[in-house]
Enzyme design. Structure first.
Site, PDB file in Angstrom:
ATOM      1  N   GLU A 114      -2.778  -4.940   0.671  1.00  0.00           N
ATOM      2  CA  GLU A 114      -1.962  -4.932  -0.541  1.00  0.00           C
ATOM      3  C   GLU A 114      -0.894  -6.029  -0.467  1.00  0.00           C
ATOM      4  OE1 GLU A 114       1.558  -3.251  -0.680  1.00  0.00           O
ATOM      5  OE2 GLU A 114       1.224  -1.480   0.587  1.00  0.00           O
ATOM      6  N   VAL A 124      -0.949   0.309  -3.843  1.00  0.00           N
ATOM      7  CA  VAL A 124      -2.166   0.895  -3.278  1.00  0.00           C
ATOM      8  C   VAL A 124      -3.221   1.079  -4.364  1.00  0.00           C
ATOM      9  CG1 VAL A 124      -3.134   2.994  -2.249  1.00  0.00           C
ATOM     10  CG2 VAL A 124      -1.034   2.003  -1.320  1.00  0.00           C
ATOM     11  N   SER A 139       2.792   9.678  -7.515  1.00  0.00           N
ATOM     12  CA  SER A 139       2.283   8.312  -7.440  1.00  0.00           C
ATOM     13  C   SER A 139       0.849   8.206  -7.938  1.00  0.00           C
ATOM     14  CB  SER A 139       2.351   7.814  -5.996  1.00  0.00           C
ATOM     15  OG  SER A 139       1.685   6.569  -5.853  1.00  0.00           O
ATOM     16  N   ALA A 140       0.572   7.093  -8.622  1.00  0.00           N
ATOM     17  CA  ALA A 140      -0.798   6.805  -9.065  1.00  0.00           C
ATOM     18  C   ALA A 140      -1.734   6.569  -7.889  1.00  0.00           C
ATOM     19  CB  ALA A 140      -0.804   5.593  -9.987  1.00  0.00           C
ATOM     20  N   LYS A 178       4.708   7.989   3.042  1.00  0.00           N
ATOM     21  CA  LYS A 178       6.098   7.580   3.266  1.00  0.00           C
ATOM     22  C   LYS A 178       6.976   8.821   3.448  1.00  0.00           C
ATOM     23  CE  LYS A 178       5.744   3.325   0.527  1.00  0.00           C
ATOM     24  NZ  LYS A 178       4.380   3.475  -0.022  1.00  0.00           N
TER      25      LYS A 178
END
Length: 318
Positions: free
Chosen positions: A47, A128, A162-163, A181
């Site tokens: 990424e 990501v 989060s997507a 995280k």
């Protein structure tokens, strides 16, 4: 580890993904990547938000270059993904890495942002989810990152998820990371991944699920694999079944690099509280917390992040 996983994947007879044209008006695959894919050689997707939003210059550029060098040194081709002037690139040149590392106006490009970035001719680092989309379209089955996104703390009220998690539920890519995280709600994140049908596995002798800066989060993966061969067989099984969902392979940061983990975790808790007090929400939360943690730890979190990214890409003697 990744190089050996990629090699074992070839031996396992992983089905070749449908690969789109490697060069068109909106999507470009670097010649070194397209050549490796054509010859069925191992390729590892990377990424680029770590370059545009994760670290300051020049650490962002030097870390990206070092990670790519490690991938090459172990027999695989790195494919850093990014958006440059309205085109989605899989594999970046030295000049393009340099451009993203300096461009303060870069977007953080997730799935939802891709149409806007492309239509406006903008540049940015892929998250990501954005990287998974590009890697899958190019035919790359393995992607490595530091830590994925997840359910934010108080997510049951804010619905801030989060997507990355929904992308893992619909894109058949093996994502290798240091877990989730530590600023996130790890328990709820694992529950959400289960709902999405994502196979979560720890690489190592135990099922302990890592928390980015720490090899232990207090939570467990459903499964674990002990070596590169087992990991490759797991990935091959997922791809061969055609499940159309991804796999998360959590690789704990080595114990010798996690000594400062407790200090960093205390700083994370402080930063999370400050973000709440300041009313910081949505996509602004993570950049704020990472910056504040770096300040509170006097740069120790940045050093740990660099060590973590490097260790995620190193081949282990397994």
């Amino acid at each position: 580890m990744l190089g050996r996983v990629s090699t074992f994947l070839q031996r396992c007879g992983v089905p070749t993904f449908h690969r789109c044209r490697t060069h068109d008006s909106l999507f470009n695959v670097h010649p070194s990547v397209s050549e490796a894919l054509a010859e069925n050689k191992p390729v590892v997707a990377l990424e680029s938000t770590i370059i545009t939003h994760g670290m300051p210059y020049p650490q962002n550029l030097s870390t990206a270059e070092e990670v790519e060098a490690i991938v090459r040194a172990h027999g695989a081709t790195p494919a850093t993904v990014g958006v440059l002037q309205g085109r989605l690139h899989v594999g970046l040149t030295q000049e393009q890495l340099h451009f993203l590392s300096h461009d303060n106006a870069s977007l953080k490009v997730s799935r939802r942002d891709l149409p806007y970035a492309i239509s406006k001719g903008l540049s940015g680092g892929t998250t990501v989810s954005g990287t998974m989309i590009a890697a899958h379209r190019a035919g790359i089955p393995v992607f490595v990152t530091g830590g994925i996104g997840g359910v934010h703390r108080d997510g049951e009220n804010s619905m801030d998820v989060s997507a990355d998690l929904t992308e893992l539920g619909r894109t058949p890519i093996a994502v290798v990371s240091a877990g989730v995280k530590s600023i996130l709600d790890i328990g709820r994140t694992l529950e959400f991944l289960e709902t999405q049908g994502v196979c979560v596995t720890t690489f190592g002798k135990s099922k302990d699920f890592p928390a980015f800066f720490s090899p232990h989060s207090g939570f467990s993966s459903p499964y674990n694999v002990t070596d590169a061969k087992e990991a490759a067989e797991l990935i091959a099984g997922m791809l061969s079944l055609g499940l159309q969902s991804g796999l998360l392979l959590a690789v704990p940061i080595p114990e010798e690099h996690s000594a400062s983990g407790q200090l960093i975790q205390e700083a994370v808790c402080t930063a999370v509280a400050e973000a709440s007090e300041k009313g910081i929400r949505g996509r602004d939360v993570t950049p704020f917390i990472l910056q504040r943690v770096s300040e509170l730890t006097r740069g120790e979190s940045l050093k740990a992040s660099i060590l973590l990214l490097i260790s995620e890409n190193e081949i282990r003697n397994v």
